[in-house]
Write a protein that holds these residues in place. Sequence first.
Motif, PDB file in Angstrom:
ATOM      1  N   GLU A  50       0.820  -1.209   0.000  1.00 33.36           N
ATOM      2  CA  GLU A  50       0.000   0.000   0.000  1.00 33.36           C
ATOM      3  C   GLU A  50       0.857   1.263   0.000  1.00 33.36           C
ATOM      4  O   GLU A  50       0.544   2.235  -0.698  1.00 33.36           O
ATOM      5  CB  GLU A  50      -0.924  -0.019   1.213  1.00 33.36           C
ATOM      6  CG  GLU A  50      -1.963   1.055   1.221  1.00 33.36           C
ATOM      7  CD  GLU A  50      -2.892   0.898   2.409  1.00 33.36           C
ATOM      8  OE1 GLU A  50      -2.974   1.853   3.201  1.00 33.36           O
ATOM      9  OE2 GLU A  50      -3.520  -0.169   2.551  1.00 33.36           O
TER      10      GLU A  50
ATOM     11  N   LEU B  87       2.115   1.735  -3.516  1.00 29.44           N
ATOM     12  CA  LEU B  87       1.032   2.164  -4.404  1.00 29.44           C
ATOM     13  C   LEU B  87       0.618   3.615  -4.129  1.00 29.44           C
ATOM     14  O   LEU B  87       0.334   4.372  -5.058  1.00 29.44           O
ATOM     15  CB  LEU B  87      -0.163   1.223  -4.257  1.00 29.44           C
ATOM     16  CG  LEU B  87       0.067  -0.185  -4.798  1.00 29.44           C
ATOM     17  CD1 LEU B  87      -1.024  -1.132  -4.329  1.00 29.44           C
ATOM     18  CD2 LEU B  87       0.180  -0.171  -6.318  1.00 29.44           C
ATOM     19  N   ARG B  88       0.599   3.999  -2.862  1.00 32.98           N
ATOM     20  CA  ARG B  88       0.257   5.383  -2.517  1.00 32.98           C
ATOM     21  C   ARG B  88       1.317   6.338  -3.076  1.00 32.98           C
ATOM     22  O   ARG B  88       1.002   7.409  -3.592  1.00 32.98           O
ATOM     23  CB  ARG B  88       0.136   5.546  -0.998  1.00 32.98           C
ATOM     24  CG  ARG B  88      -0.304   6.940  -0.575  1.00 32.98           C
ATOM     25  CD  ARG B  88      -0.649   7.027   0.894  1.00 32.98           C
ATOM     26  NE  ARG B  88      -1.881   6.284   1.164  1.00 32.98           N
ATOM     27  CZ  ARG B  88      -1.922   5.103   1.800  1.00 32.98           C
ATOM     28  NH1 ARG B  88      -0.817   4.551   2.265  1.00 32.98           N
ATOM     29  NH2 ARG B  88      -3.066   4.491   1.994  1.00 32.98           N
TER      30      ARG B  88
ATOM     31  N   GLU C 235       0.762   6.661  -6.786  1.00 33.77           N
ATOM     32  CA  GLU C 235      -0.414   7.479  -7.051  1.00 33.77           C
ATOM     33  C   GLU C 235      -0.121   8.968  -6.856  1.00 33.77           C
ATOM     34  O   GLU C 235      -0.628   9.809  -7.593  1.00 33.77           O
ATOM     35  CB  GLU C 235      -1.560   7.040  -6.143  1.00 33.77           C
ATOM     36  CG  GLU C 235      -2.872   7.734  -6.425  1.00 33.77           C
ATOM     37  CD  GLU C 235      -3.979   7.170  -5.565  1.00 33.77           C
ATOM     38  OE1 GLU C 235      -4.868   6.516  -6.128  1.00 33.77           O
ATOM     39  OE2 GLU C 235      -3.944   7.371  -4.325  1.00 33.77           O
TER      40      GLU C 235
ATOM     41  N   ALA D 130      -3.381  -6.244  -3.880  1.00 36.43           N
ATOM     42  CA  ALA D 130      -3.243  -4.831  -3.514  1.00 36.43           C
ATOM     43  C   ALA D 130      -3.469  -3.941  -4.731  1.00 36.43           C
ATOM     44  O   ALA D 130      -4.160  -2.920  -4.644  1.00 36.43           O
ATOM     45  CB  ALA D 130      -1.866  -4.575  -2.908  1.00 36.43           C
ATOM     46  N   GLN D 131      -2.909  -4.324  -5.861  1.00 29.02           N
ATOM     47  CA  GLN D 131      -3.105  -3.513  -7.068  1.00 29.02           C
ATOM     48  C   GLN D 131      -4.564  -3.511  -7.500  1.00 29.02           C
ATOM     49  O   GLN D 131      -5.093  -2.469  -7.897  1.00 29.02           O
ATOM     50  CB  GLN D 131      -2.217  -4.000  -8.197  1.00 29.02           C
ATOM     51  CG  GLN D 131      -0.783  -3.568  -8.012  1.00 29.02           C
ATOM     52  CD  GLN D 131       0.004  -3.645  -9.288  1.00 29.02           C
ATOM     53  OE1 GLN D 131       0.182  -4.717  -9.844  1.00 29.02           O
ATOM     54  NE2 GLN D 131       0.468  -2.507  -9.747  1.00 29.02           N
TER      55      GLN D 131
ATOM     56  N   ASP E 175      -7.189  -3.866  -5.566  1.00 24.83           N
ATOM     57  CA  ASP E 175      -7.904  -3.020  -4.623  1.00 24.83           C
ATOM     58  C   ASP E 175      -7.607  -1.546  -4.889  1.00 24.83           C
ATOM     59  O   ASP E 175      -8.494  -0.705  -4.806  1.00 24.83           O
ATOM     60  CB  ASP E 175      -7.538  -3.401  -3.187  1.00 24.83           C
ATOM     61  CG  ASP E 175      -8.404  -2.673  -2.173  1.00 24.83           C
ATOM     62  OD1 ASP E 175      -9.638  -2.672  -2.328  1.00 24.83           O
ATOM     63  OD2 ASP E 175      -7.840  -2.105  -1.229  1.00 24.83           O
ATOM     64  N   TRP E 176      -6.362  -1.231  -5.221  1.00 23.90           N
ATOM     65  CA  TRP E 176      -5.959   0.162  -5.415  1.00 23.90           C
ATOM     66  C   TRP E 176      -6.589   0.774  -6.666  1.00 23.90           C
ATOM     67  O   TRP E 176      -6.659   1.986  -6.808  1.00 23.90           O
ATOM     68  CB  TRP E 176      -4.435   0.266  -5.474  1.00 23.90           C
ATOM     69  CG  TRP E 176      -3.959   1.572  -4.949  1.00 23.90           C
ATOM     70  CD1 TRP E 176      -3.453   2.609  -5.675  1.00 23.90           C
ATOM     71  CD2 TRP E 176      -3.947   2.020  -3.599  1.00 23.90           C
ATOM     72  NE1 TRP E 176      -3.140   3.664  -4.868  1.00 23.90           N
ATOM     73  CE2 TRP E 176      -3.435   3.316  -3.573  1.00 23.90           C
ATOM     74  CE3 TRP E 176      -4.328   1.436  -2.401  1.00 23.90           C
ATOM     75  CZ2 TRP E 176      -3.294   4.047  -2.407  1.00 23.90           C
ATOM     76  CZ3 TRP E 176      -4.183   2.159  -1.229  1.00 23.90           C
ATOM     77  CH2 TRP E 176      -3.669   3.446  -1.252  1.00 23.90           C
ATOM     78  N   GLN E 177      -7.079  -0.062  -7.566  1.00 26.54           N
ATOM     79  CA  GLN E 177      -7.743   0.435  -8.775  1.00 26.54           C
ATOM     80  C   GLN E 177      -9.171   0.883  -8.487  1.00 26.54           C
ATOM     81  O   GLN E 177      -9.806   1.508  -9.329  1.00 26.54           O
ATOM     82  CB  GLN E 177      -7.736  -0.635  -9.864  1.00 26.54           C
ATOM     83  CG  GLN E 177      -6.347  -0.902 -10.389  1.00 26.54           C
ATOM     84  CD  GLN E 177      -6.275  -2.132 -11.277  1.00 26.54           C
ATOM     85  OE1 GLN E 177      -7.223  -2.907 -11.387  1.00 26.54           O
ATOM     86  NE2 GLN E 177      -5.133  -2.321 -11.909  1.00 26.54           N
TER      87      GLN E 177
ATOM     88  N   ARG F  87     -11.704   1.516  -1.407  1.00 27.35           N
ATOM     89  CA  ARG F  87     -10.485   0.776  -1.101  1.00 27.35           C
ATOM     90  C   ARG F  87     -10.510   0.262   0.331  1.00 27.35           C
ATOM     91  O   ARG F  87     -11.094   0.879   1.215  1.00 27.35           O
ATOM     92  CB  ARG F  87      -9.253   1.673  -1.271  1.00 27.35           C
ATOM     93  CG  ARG F  87      -8.982   2.059  -2.685  1.00 27.35           C
ATOM     94  CD  ARG F  87      -7.772   2.964  -2.751  1.00 27.35           C
ATOM     95  NE  ARG F  87      -7.609   3.471  -4.100  1.00 27.35           N
ATOM     96  CZ  ARG F  87      -6.843   4.498  -4.414  1.00 27.35           C
ATOM     97  NH1 ARG F  87      -6.152   5.127  -3.467  1.00 27.35           N
ATOM     98  NH2 ARG F  87      -6.739   4.888  -5.661  1.00 27.35           N
TER      99      ARG F  87
ATOM    100  N   GLU G 105      -8.040   0.145   2.825  1.00 24.12           N
ATOM    101  CA  GLU G 105      -6.707   0.588   3.202  1.00 24.12           C
ATOM    102  C   GLU G 105      -6.314   0.014   4.556  1.00 24.12           C
ATOM    103  O   GLU G 105      -7.086   0.022   5.500  1.00 24.12           O
ATOM    104  CB  GLU G 105      -6.631   2.109   3.218  1.00 24.12           C
ATOM    105  CG  GLU G 105      -6.818   2.710   1.838  1.00 24.12           C
ATOM    106  CD  GLU G 105      -6.636   4.213   1.820  1.00 24.12           C
ATOM    107  OE1 GLU G 105      -5.667   4.700   2.435  1.00 24.12           O
ATOM    108  OE2 GLU G 105      -7.469   4.893   1.198  1.00 24.12           O
TER     109      GLU G 105
END
Length: 150
Positions: A44, A47-48, A51, A96-97, A99-101, A107, A109
């Motif tokens: 996460e 990914l954050r 983003e 995780a990817q 969910d992050w979409q 999400r 988190e």
Amino acid sequence: MKLSFLLWLASFLPQPAADPLCLATTVYLEARDQSELGQRAVAEVALRRQESGRWGDSVCEVVTAPKQFAPTLVNPGLRLSNVEAWQQAVNVAFAAQKDWQQPIADRHEVVPGASHFAALDLAQPTWRNYPEVATIGSHTFYRVDRLRAR
């Protein structure tokens, strides 16, 4: 498999196809001995950062930015030899990817707002005085906002 091979392979894959490989490699190197929740928290953070765009435009750029994540901190000749841990890291990275979409409100988190983490028994980063989001296993997760007044 060697770390150098995985990073080399990721460099030849088109984006965004390389990102799950880079994320799984990071999860494995940073958190293979942690719970699934701890591994998800590490994913996460990467990914954050991706983003936000402050550390790179792809997950691969984020996790290979100098001195940010294990792929640039460990010996490139390191063998990723724990097959079970590798499979778990791959599963965590893909989940995780996925969910992050989702839209932000949908999400799941684990460490909301966390952009950094550290194993404080191994490192004492300068930003460790920022707000703690959570401690999961041996990692403490932080919300680091470099724009706030100190």
